[in-house]
Design an enzyme around this catalytic site. Structure first.
Site, short mmCIF file in Angstrom:
data_model
loop_
_atom_site.label_atom_id
_atom_site.label_comp_id
_atom_site.label_asym_id
_atom_site.label_seq_id
_atom_site.Cartn_x
_atom_site.Cartn_y
_atom_site.Cartn_z
N SER A 95 0.88 -1.18 0.00
CA SER A 95 0.00 0.00 0.00
C SER A 95 0.91 1.22 0.00
O SER A 95 1.49 1.57 1.03
CB SER A 95 -0.90 0.00 1.24
OG SER A 95 -1.87 -1.00 1.15
N LYS A 170 -6.55 1.85 -3.80
CA LYS A 170 -6.39 1.11 -2.53
C LYS A 170 -6.61 2.03 -1.33
O LYS A 170 -7.35 1.70 -0.40
CB LYS A 170 -5.00 0.48 -2.46
CG LYS A 170 -4.65 -0.13 -1.09
CD LYS A 170 -5.59 -1.27 -0.71
CE LYS A 170 -5.39 -1.71 0.74
NZ LYS A 170 -4.10 -2.34 0.98
#
Length: 295
Positions: A95, A170
């Protein structure tokens, strides 16, 4: 297929095991020597050299804590870039920060090395089962090439746009997730104050328009049970919220709800023990309301 994987933490370790279960030959790297030894006993090849890993694997996955670590692992003097060859593919599952992703991708592209950002969502259990959601950014032809590999770790694979797009969606997804968790905690605490059962409230919500992943899964399985063990750390949630709010500010977009959610979670992080699961956010609402969210 020979695959290199860097980062054997909670998510990376489970993805690595899943790939081995699917028959891939894995070469792994981690700064934690105990984790390397664990994977050596499972049959993976291990290395303490990033260039050596890159030279032996056509596809390399990174599952790392943040964008700075990715940039260091890929671009520094003893990084992956010194061992990868033209045509090789880096798949970043971290991420991460979209702007850093495009910066790393441009450096690799100058050497003919391809890159996809392919962060995942779904938690640790779905990682073990190969049921993750994967959101990929990058060249569509490269995406099609690695799709069989992504299908081994996920059940819902979506190509969302150019390099960096995966990392963008995300953190925006986690912004929505953090928002629904926060409002579900508040709604349940209000209902408890009025004498309602939280399990009955969740039953109604989950058959009505308020239904969300937190109400369906996180609260019944991890909050009402007092386990607080979803498997995604408070620190990681707050990291993703920081990236999301930075994107919003840079793009000068309206952020009335986003800013409030960001501040709430930062406050919850300051009240939580280091390494706490993000579901302990519910304890902040409990503390402020003077009750517990349980039957």
């Amino acid at each position: 297929m020979n695959i290199g994987l860097i980062g054997l933490g909670n998510m990376g370790g489970r993805i690595a095991k899943r790939l081995m279960e699917r028959g891939h030959q894995l070469c792994v790297y981690d700064v934690n020597s105990d984790l390397l030894e664990d994977f050596r006993t499972l049959g993976a090849k291990t290395t303490d050299s990033l260039p050596d890993l890159a030279r032996s694997c056509y596809y390399v996955m990174t599952v790392l804590p943040n964008a700075d670590v990715v940039k260091s692992v890929v671009l520094e003097k003893e990084g992956l870039i010194t061992g990868m060859e033209p045509g090789n593919v880096l798949i970043d599952i971290t991420s991460s920060v979209p702007d850093v992703t495009t910066e790393v991708g441009e450096s690799l592209d100058q050497r003919g090395i391809r890159m996809l950002d392919a962060p995942v969502s779904g938690g640790l259990k779905r990682a073990e089962e190969g049921e993750l959601a994967v959101m990929a950014g990058g060249d569509e032809k490269t995406f099609s090439e690695v799709l069989p590999l992504l299908n081994d770790i996920g059940s819902n694979i979506t190509h969302v746009g150019e390099l960096g797009a995966g990392h963008t969606i995300k953190v925006l997804n986690n912004l929505v997730s953090a928002t629904t968790f926060a409002i579900t905690a508040e709604a349940l605490s209000i209902g408890i104050k009025k004498g309602l059962s939280p399990s009955k409230m969740l039953e109604v919500i989950n058959h009505s328009t308020g239904r969300n992943n937190s109400s369906e899964n996180k609260f019944p399985q991890h909050v009402l049970t007092r386990k607080f063990d979803v498997g995604f750390a408070m620190d990681l949630m707050c990291k993703d919220l920081t990236i999301a709010t930075d994107i919003i500010r840079n793009e000068k977009m309206p952020a009335f709800v986003s800013d409030t959610v960001y501040q709430l979670w930062q406050y919850a992080q300051s009240k939580s023990e280091k390494g706490a699961d993000h579901s302990v956010y519910a304890k902040l609402i409990e503390e402020m309301s003077g009750l517990e969210i349980k039957d």
